[in-house]
Write an enzyme that holds these catalytic residues in place. Structure first.
Site, PDB file in Angstrom:
ATOM      1  N   SER A 127       0.791  -1.235   0.000  1.00  0.00           N
ATOM      2  CA  SER A 127       0.000   0.000   0.000  1.00  0.00           C
ATOM      3  C   SER A 127       0.817   1.276   0.000  1.00  0.00           C
ATOM      4  CB  SER A 127      -0.953   0.009   1.196  1.00  0.00           C
ATOM      5  OG  SER A 127      -2.018  -0.886   0.984  1.00  0.00           O
ATOM      6  N   LYS A 173      -0.083   3.728  -2.650  1.00  0.00           N
ATOM      7  CA  LYS A 173      -1.174   4.707  -2.564  1.00  0.00           C
ATOM      8  C   LYS A 173      -0.691   6.152  -2.504  1.00  0.00           C
ATOM      9  CE  LYS A 173      -4.628   1.549  -0.619  1.00  0.00           C
ATOM     10  NZ  LYS A 173      -4.184   0.329   0.060  1.00  0.00           N
ATOM     11  N   LYS A 193       3.247   6.485   4.755  1.00  0.00           N
ATOM     12  CA  LYS A 193       2.261   5.474   4.356  1.00  0.00           C
ATOM     13  C   LYS A 193       2.805   4.094   4.647  1.00  0.00           C
ATOM     14  CE  LYS A 193      -1.610   4.046   2.774  1.00  0.00           C
ATOM     15  NZ  LYS A 193      -1.431   2.877   3.687  1.00  0.00           N
ATOM     16  N   SER A 218      -6.118   3.242   4.445  1.00  0.00           N
ATOM     17  CA  SER A 218      -5.561   2.423   3.361  1.00  0.00           C
ATOM     18  C   SER A 218      -6.616   1.527   2.724  1.00  0.00           C
ATOM     19  CB  SER A 218      -4.390   1.567   3.882  1.00  0.00           C
ATOM     20  OG  SER A 218      -3.573   1.135   2.826  1.00  0.00           O
TER      21      SER A 218
END
Length: 425
Positions: free
Chosen positions: A85, A88, A255, A140
């Site tokens: 993730s 993202k 993140k 997320s």
């Protein structure tokens, strides 16, 4: 161009660093291939003497100076790996740049079918892009990523093309995106992947260079967020899972990510005083090692804070002058050569970079030996190069500070006529 290479060096730290690293490499290599008892301890001692982070959990790790983009530390930084993730951050910055926060986005069957972690949407629901971005970056949510991709890129594939184009634009030559959420995926071109260095470059763009960097930071630093779908009938709540924001003073953004292939991943940034660092970690443990990424992130950030300070790199260079053949010199009209002064273009006396105490930029320059008239003002005749540990940082043109006309047959006639006829008594 004949090379008259000149140098102005403040000490010999640069070359010493290069030779020291060669010696360290040879020692580690020798220890690795021999049966020396306790060689692992010796290798660790050598690394400790170098002062670089040791025993990181991550299989790939990078510390970057967010201002210059310079890699300050790298462990397998160019190795291609799944990145979960952390993908993202690219999805978010593209959505900010190509969409409007009040854009209404419709949920497709494909988006609604995304696996956990997800927002839990139903096909046909509508949301504002603003709310989906908080869902994307704080919790997320995989379905939010697909909703954004399908509405901005017309399809997941179309949005992936946008992601890959932006990656190439940023110089990320070892990155390939297939999904907007980072779920493990593969196609005819390979698997969804990046490298720690490329991931650091993407984060640098998000927080330093993008025209929407301020909104990216605002979203990723938000602790909690509540919203509804466009109908107002369904309410949602998001909590930021970037625990690093509370771990170190100056934590700026970040993140997390995890998939079976990628393991635990993290990309984050910290700003303290006037220094901004980025950490990128890939394959940083698997269950039950969720905290490894935080230990590595803190170790790398502390290494940067303890070892790097801004220092001036600019050095004044006097390139002198250059001979010009067959150029007009009014004071000595029949001399075959004259000279014009040179200047270094675009001087930047405020240029600074994060450096260790024992690092020093090396400055070299070269110029043409002579020129043939005519010569124009600002004509390039050489270059000044700044390099650090063998890597060129910047180049500056050496140019003429004035122009000079060519002596032609017509000029000779006019000059002789003026001197011997017009000027005669």
């Amino acid at each position: 161009m004949r090379k008259e290479e000149k140098r102005k060096e403040k000490g010999t730290a640069g070359p010493l660093i290069i030779w020291k690293r060669i010696a360290v490499f040879l020692l580690i290599f020798g220890l690795a291939i021999t049966g020396v008892p306790g060689r692992q301890n010796l290798i660790a001692e050598v690394q400790a003497e170098e002062g670089e982070p040791q025993n990181l959990y991550a299989q790939s790790a990078v510390l970057m100076d967010a201002d210059s983009g310079r890699i300050l530390f790298s462990k397998n930084g160019q190795t291609e790996r799944a990145n979960a993730s952390t993908t993202k951050i690219m999805t978010c910055i593209l959505a900010l740049e190509y969409g409007s926060m009040d854009d209404v986005m419709t949920v497709s069957d494909h988006a609604a079918s995304q696996p956990k972690v997800h927002l839990g949407v139903a096909s046909g629901q509508t949301f504002y892009l603003r709310d989906l971005l908080y869902s994307l970056m704080l919790e997320s949510h995989n379905d939010s990523a697909v909703i954004i991709a399908e509405n901005i890129g017309k399809s997941v594939e179309g949005f992936a093309d946008m992601m890959n184009a932006k990656a190439r634009e940023l110089g990320c030559s070892h990155t390939y995106f297939i999904t907007p959420n980072g779920l493990d995926a593969a196609d005819d071109n390979g698997i969804h992947h990046t490298t720690a260095e490329d991931l650091g470059r993407i984060m640098k763009y998000c927080i330093m260079d993008s025209p929407r960097k301020d909104m990216f930071l605002e979203i990723t630093r938000t602790a909690n967020y509540q919203f509804t779908d466009c109908s107002g009938k369904n309410s949602y709540s998001c909590t930021n899972h970037n625990a690093f924001l509370q771990m170190m003073d100056g934590a700026l953004s970040g993140k997390t990510g995890f998939t079976a292939d990628a393991g635990y991943c993290y990309v984050g940034a910290l700003r303290r005083d006037d220094r901004t660092f980025i950490v990128a970690l890939l394959a940083c443990g698997w269950p039950n090692n969720k905290s490894y990424k935080w230990a590595d992130a803190k170790a790398l950030m502390n290494y940067g804070l303890e070892n790097y300070e801004y220092r001036s790199l600019w050095q004044d260079i006097d390139p002198g002058s250059i001979k010009v053949k067959n150029g007009i010199n009014k004071e000595k009209p029949f001399d075959m050569e004259t000279e014009i002064s040179l200047t270094v273009m675009g001087e930047d006396k405020d240029w600074k970079m994060l450096l260790k105490d024992n690092e020093q930029a090396e400055v070299t320059w070269d110029k043409e030996e002579s020129l043939e008239a005519p010569v124009t003002k600002g004509q390039k005749v050489g270059e000044v190069k700044y390099s650090l540990n063998g890597e060129i940082l910047r180049t500056y043109d050496i140019s003429t500070s004035s122009g000079i006309r060519e002596k032609t047959f017509e000029w000779y006639l006019k000059t002789i006529f003026s001197m011997y006829f017009i000027g005669a008594d």
